[in-house]
Design an enzyme around this catalytic site. Sequence first.
Site, PDB file in Angstrom:
ATOM      1  N   LYS A   1     -15.733  -3.285   3.103  1.00 55.83           N
ATOM      2  CA  LYS A   1     -15.088  -3.527   1.805  1.00 55.83           C
ATOM      3  C   LYS A   1     -16.126  -4.223   0.936  1.00 55.83           C
ATOM      4  O   LYS A   1     -16.532  -5.352   1.238  1.00 55.83           O
ATOM      5  CB  LYS A   1     -13.899  -4.468   1.981  1.00 55.83           C
ATOM      6  CG  LYS A   1     -12.727  -3.926   2.788  1.00 55.83           C
ATOM      7  CD  LYS A   1     -11.802  -5.082   3.155  1.00 55.83           C
ATOM      8  CE  LYS A   1     -10.471  -4.629   3.694  1.00 55.83           C
ATOM      9  NZ  LYS A   1      -9.721  -5.757   4.307  1.00 55.83           N
TER      10      LYS A   1
ATOM     11  N   ASP B   1     -12.446  -6.364  10.685  1.00 54.23           N
ATOM     12  CA  ASP B   1     -12.255  -6.541   9.234  1.00 54.23           C
ATOM     13  C   ASP B   1     -12.462  -8.030   8.914  1.00 54.23           C
ATOM     14  O   ASP B   1     -13.567  -8.452   8.574  1.00 54.23           O
ATOM     15  CB  ASP B   1     -10.856  -6.040   8.853  1.00 54.23           C
ATOM     16  CG  ASP B   1     -10.489  -6.352   7.416  1.00 54.23           C
ATOM     17  OD1 ASP B   1     -11.376  -6.690   6.621  1.00 54.23           O
ATOM     18  OD2 ASP B   1      -9.285  -6.256   7.052  1.00 54.23           O
TER      19      ASP B   1
ATOM     20  N   GLU C   1       0.822  -1.212   0.000  1.00 56.87           N
ATOM     21  CA  GLU C   1       0.000   0.000   0.000  1.00 56.87           C
ATOM     22  C   GLU C   1       0.856   1.262   0.000  1.00 56.87           C
ATOM     23  O   GLU C   1       0.391   2.345   0.351  1.00 56.87           O
ATOM     24  CB  GLU C   1      -0.963  -0.024   1.191  1.00 56.87           C
ATOM     25  CG  GLU C   1      -1.875  -1.245   1.123  1.00 56.87           C
ATOM     26  CD  GLU C   1      -3.037  -1.210   2.093  1.00 56.87           C
ATOM     27  OE1 GLU C   1      -3.219  -0.207   2.790  1.00 56.87           O
ATOM     28  OE2 GLU C   1      -3.768  -2.204   2.126  1.00 56.87           O
TER      29      GLU C   1
ATOM     30  N   SER D   1      -5.524  -4.116  -0.511  1.00 60.99           N
ATOM     31  CA  SER D   1      -4.089  -3.943  -0.741  1.00 60.99           C
ATOM     32  C   SER D   1      -3.746  -4.035  -2.229  1.00 60.99           C
ATOM     33  O   SER D   1      -2.761  -3.464  -2.676  1.00 60.99           O
ATOM     34  CB  SER D   1      -3.294  -4.949   0.077  1.00 60.99           C
ATOM     35  OG  SER D   1      -3.794  -6.250  -0.108  1.00 60.99           O
TER      36      SER D   1
ATOM     37  N   GLU E   1      -7.709  -2.377  14.661  1.00 63.31           N
ATOM     38  CA  GLU E   1      -8.406  -3.259  13.702  1.00 63.31           C
ATOM     39  C   GLU E   1      -7.886  -4.689  13.819  1.00 63.31           C
ATOM     40  O   GLU E   1      -6.675  -4.906  13.904  1.00 63.31           O
ATOM     41  CB  GLU E   1      -8.161  -2.714  12.289  1.00 63.31           C
ATOM     42  CG  GLU E   1      -8.746  -3.571  11.169  1.00 63.31           C
ATOM     43  CD  GLU E   1      -8.434  -2.989   9.788  1.00 63.31           C
ATOM     44  OE1 GLU E   1      -8.138  -1.778   9.678  1.00 63.31           O
ATOM     45  OE2 GLU E   1      -8.471  -3.761   8.809  1.00 63.31           O
TER      46      GLU E   1
HETATM   47  C1  2PG Z   1      -6.901  -4.817   5.364  1.00 62.64           C
HETATM   48  C2  2PG Z   1      -6.729  -4.602   3.869  1.00 62.64           C
HETATM   49  C3  2PG Z   1      -6.394  -3.181   3.498  1.00 62.64           C
HETATM   50  P1  2PG Z   1      -6.226  -6.580   2.279  1.00 62.64           P
HETATM   51  O1  2PG Z   1      -6.450  -5.825   5.903  1.00 62.64           O
HETATM   52  O2  2PG Z   1      -7.557  -4.011   6.017  1.00 62.64           O
HETATM   53  O3  2PG Z   1      -5.286  -2.695   4.204  1.00 62.64           O
HETATM   54  O4  2PG Z   1      -5.785  -5.492   3.350  1.00 62.64           O
HETATM   55  O5  2PG Z   1      -6.843  -5.854   1.143  1.00 62.64           O
HETATM   56  O6  2PG Z   1      -4.929  -7.275   1.914  1.00 62.64           O
HETATM   57  O7  2PG Z   1      -7.186  -7.497   2.955  1.00 62.64           O
HETATM   58 MG    MG Z   2      -7.541  -5.268   7.848  1.00 65.55          MG
END
Ligand code: 2PG
Ligand code: MG
Length: 418
Positions: A339, A314, A209, A369, A287
Amino acid sequence: MPTIQRLSALEILDSRGRPTVQATCQLASGAAATVSVPSGASTGTAEAHELRDGDPQRYRGLGCRKAVQNIRGELNRALANRPFRDQAELDTAMIDLDGTPNKSRLGANALVAVSLAFARACAVEQGIPLYRHFANLIGQPVTALPRPMINLFSGGKHAGGQVSIQDVQVMPLSARTIDDLLAMTYAVFQSAADLMYRQYGMRLLTADEGGLAPAFSSAEEMLDLSVQSIRAAGLEPGRDVALTVDVAASHFHDAGCYRLGAEILDGPAMVNRLLSWLDRYPIASLEDGLAEEDWPHWSMLLSQAGSRTLILGDDLLCTNPARIRRAIDSRAANALLLKVNQIGTLTEAMEACTLAKSAGWRVVVSARSGETEDNWLADLAVGWSGDHIKVGSITQSERLAKYNRLLAIEVETRIQVA
Ligand code: 2PG
Ligand code: MG
């Protein structure tokens, strides 16, 4: 009622050079729009299924030709020339057509591309900005812009695992505009880069990132250097700039224990470690401090720290309304990382957002990411009144596409950051 005239798609590459899906939705009115979808690396096991070709001879199995073909073929045949009352009707039709619980037949990457392309085409048809269309979908006016959490240092799956925890972000507090807040972040980022050069003899910009990823010896060192970077920029940690941390603990959790560097911690010891970080560092959001199935310790952490920091889920929640419901009922978190591609359609993501807000939670709208140059995420975070947006660092164009879009929205709306 918008009628889809044609869906088309293309396999493109994301910011890691891996294939992803781009879709174009053309409406009968002549309005058309294209979107590209992101892809995660530190994924939760409850995420909707990202369909990959699995051919080891091509992109190590990561090709997206099947997902692209599903849009051009089956989805186009089933959805074209059919009027849809709204986004929900389209998304439900796709979910039914796929017919699996995790969108594994047609691919969540195919579905989310069509879902978002349709939304953007509808905004074009109405002649309104995308954030306005998203606000209309959720039925709320935009009264504030989201306060960004901006990547400074990376470890874990985003940086080759040199340190267990995944990301330390900065969150400027004493700025009311995206414009000021990005300038403040730049100052901290440059101070951090200078500090890293002195400490480790090199300047690394290689994390996924765009954050700095030197060989930290521990999570605490990563946090200490974050605080030092804020100070070196002439800012006061905790007052001007807070830290937000993505521990991503699922990815160093094994057989009931947390392997934090050389240490092995059980659940209560991990909770204690997180509490000690809250005492030592100005952390405004924690998080995935615990693993995605470690529900009892999430509840322990929330009861002990929920009043002073965001306990942000998450991998725990995967933008999945059923998991969010469970977390509300068991008091496991107080904030949702949202997301869209974790769940696979805009309508389900909106349900997740509404559910979290109705429980009094905060919502952090997040990039992945693996990203593309598309900027729809900035419109989504504004339109759905996200409290925060998480996009990565202020380097790399796939991140800046979103920050630059926020700058434009700020000028257009004259709305301040919450
Ligand atoms: C996360 C994301 C974004 P990834 O863990 O919050 O930073 O990572 O897209 O690899 O799940
Ligand atoms: Mg995360």
